[in-house]
Design a protein around this motif. Sequence first.
Motif, PDB file in Angstrom:
ATOM      1  N   GLN A 112      19.848   5.961  -1.865  1.00 40.46           N
ATOM      2  CA  GLN A 112      19.454   4.590  -2.189  1.00 40.46           C
ATOM      3  C   GLN A 112      19.346   3.716  -0.952  1.00 40.46           C
ATOM      4  N   ARG A 113      20.228   3.952   0.013  1.00 43.87           N
ATOM      5  CA  ARG A 113      20.264   3.074   1.181  1.00 43.87           C
ATOM      6  C   ARG A 113      19.008   3.195   2.044  1.00 43.87           C
ATOM      7  N   GLU A 114      18.207   4.238   1.807  1.00 47.48           N
ATOM      8  CA  GLU A 114      17.001   4.450   2.599  1.00 47.48           C
ATOM      9  C   GLU A 114      15.843   3.575   2.132  1.00 47.48           C
ATOM     10  N   PHE A 145       8.923   1.611   3.910  1.00 44.29           N
ATOM     11  CA  PHE A 145       7.736   1.638   4.761  1.00 44.29           C
ATOM     12  C   PHE A 145       7.907   2.559   5.961  1.00 44.29           C
ATOM     13  N   TYR A 146       6.855   3.342   6.247  1.00 48.10           N
ATOM     14  CA  TYR A 146       6.761   4.110   7.479  1.00 48.10           C
ATOM     15  C   TYR A 146       5.336   3.993   7.977  1.00 48.10           C
ATOM     16  N   CYS A 173      11.413  12.341  -4.655  1.00 52.27           N
ATOM     17  CA  CYS A 173      10.774  11.455  -3.685  1.00 52.27           C
ATOM     18  C   CYS A 173       9.575  12.149  -3.060  1.00 52.27           C
ATOM     19  N   THR A 174       8.685  11.322  -2.497  1.00 51.78           N
ATOM     20  CA  THR A 174       7.521  11.832  -1.799  1.00 51.78           C
ATOM     21  C   THR A 174       7.379  11.096  -0.474  1.00 51.78           C
ATOM     22  N   ARG A 175       7.092  11.835   0.552  1.00 49.53           N
ATOM     23  CA  ARG A 175       7.012  11.265   1.895  1.00 49.53           C
ATOM     24  C   ARG A 175       5.811  10.335   2.019  1.00 49.53           C
ATOM     25  N   SER A 176       5.898   9.349   2.917  1.00 50.51           N
ATOM     26  CA  SER A 176       4.769   8.459   3.165  1.00 50.51           C
ATOM     27  C   SER A 176       3.583   9.273   3.664  1.00 50.51           C
ATOM     28  N   SER A 177       2.385   8.819   3.307  1.00 52.82           N
ATOM     29  CA  SER A 177       1.136   9.514   3.624  1.00 52.82           C
ATOM     30  C   SER A 177       1.072  10.892   2.992  1.00 52.82           C
ATOM     31  N   GLY A 178       1.816  11.082   1.924  1.00 55.11           N
ATOM     32  CA  GLY A 178       1.726  12.310   1.154  1.00 55.11           C
ATOM     33  C   GLY A 178       2.402  13.494   1.798  1.00 55.11           C
ATOM     34  N   GLY A 179       2.166  14.656   1.241  1.00 50.52           N
ATOM     35  CA  GLY A 179       2.772  15.858   1.800  1.00 50.52           C
ATOM     36  C   GLY A 179       4.007  16.259   1.038  1.00 50.52           C
ATOM     37  N   SER A 180       5.109  16.342   1.736  1.00 49.11           N
ATOM     38  CA  SER A 180       6.287  16.964   1.155  1.00 49.11           C
ATOM     39  C   SER A 180       6.946  16.102   0.097  1.00 49.11           C
ATOM     40  N   THR A 181       7.647  16.783  -0.781  1.00 51.48           N
ATOM     41  CA  THR A 181       8.387  16.140  -1.858  1.00 51.48           C
ATOM     42  C   THR A 181       9.781  16.743  -1.919  1.00 51.48           C
ATOM     43  N   ASN A 183       0.873  -1.170   0.000  1.00 47.91           N
ATOM     44  CA  ASN A 183       0.000   0.000   0.000  1.00 47.91           C
ATOM     45  C   ASN A 183       0.910   1.219   0.000  1.00 47.91           C
ATOM     46  N   LEU A 184       1.094   1.826  -1.137  1.00 50.03           N
ATOM     47  CA  LEU A 184       2.125   2.858  -1.289  1.00 50.03           C
ATOM     48  C   LEU A 184       1.860   4.100  -0.452  1.00 50.03           C
ATOM     49  N   ASP A 185       0.663   4.284   0.014  1.00 52.48           N
ATOM     50  CA  ASP A 185       0.387   5.420   0.892  1.00 52.48           C
ATOM     51  C   ASP A 185       1.189   5.311   2.189  1.00 52.48           C
ATOM     52  N   ASN A 186       1.557   4.109   2.576  1.00 49.17           N
ATOM     53  CA  ASN A 186       2.333   3.895   3.794  1.00 49.17           C
ATOM     54  C   ASN A 186       3.839   3.858   3.534  1.00 49.17           C
ATOM     55  N   TYR A 187       4.226   4.256   2.346  1.00 48.57           N
ATOM     56  CA  TYR A 187       5.629   4.170   1.957  1.00 48.57           C
ATOM     57  C   TYR A 187       6.120   5.510   1.429  1.00 48.57           C
ATOM     58  N   ALA A 188       7.325   5.874   1.826  1.00 48.81           N
ATOM     59  CA  ALA A 188       8.021   6.905   1.080  1.00 48.81           C
ATOM     60  C   ALA A 188       8.394   6.293  -0.266  1.00 48.81           C
TER      61      ALA A 188
END
Length: 128
Positions: A112-114, A100-101, A50-58, A28-33
């Motif tokens: 990449q390591r993240e 996942f977050y 990149c986009t933060r998990s649960s949306g918001g900042s990029t 469920n990509l909403d729970n993932y950066a």
Amino acid sequence: QLYLTESGGGLVQPGGSLRLSCTSSELNLDNYAVAWFRQTPGKEREGVSCTRSSGGSTSYADSVKGRFTISRDNAKNTVYLQMNGLKPEDLGVYYCAAEFYAGLGPECALLQREYDYWGQGIQVTGSP
């Protein structure tokens, strides 16, 4: 096992546009950066956006700011990378990655390591 699938690559003329898509049937990509990386000829793989998990900042690499836009469509469980004003140095293989977050995660990073989950990559090629 690859949990992410990229699509939307192909041939593009200089100055043209493409929209890449990243989706998953397992995550469920909403729970993932989610991030986009690319590998261009002769260069190391680099973070693009990149986009933060649960949306918001990029976040964007300096080289693509003002030309590329990352976005989510949670109903389709898809993250997009709209690429406009494509340049020869943008051509290469683009990879989607996810981490996942639980809930609203930290600011995303173009490292990449993240990221634990990756797609197989998709080619963006210049046309004459």
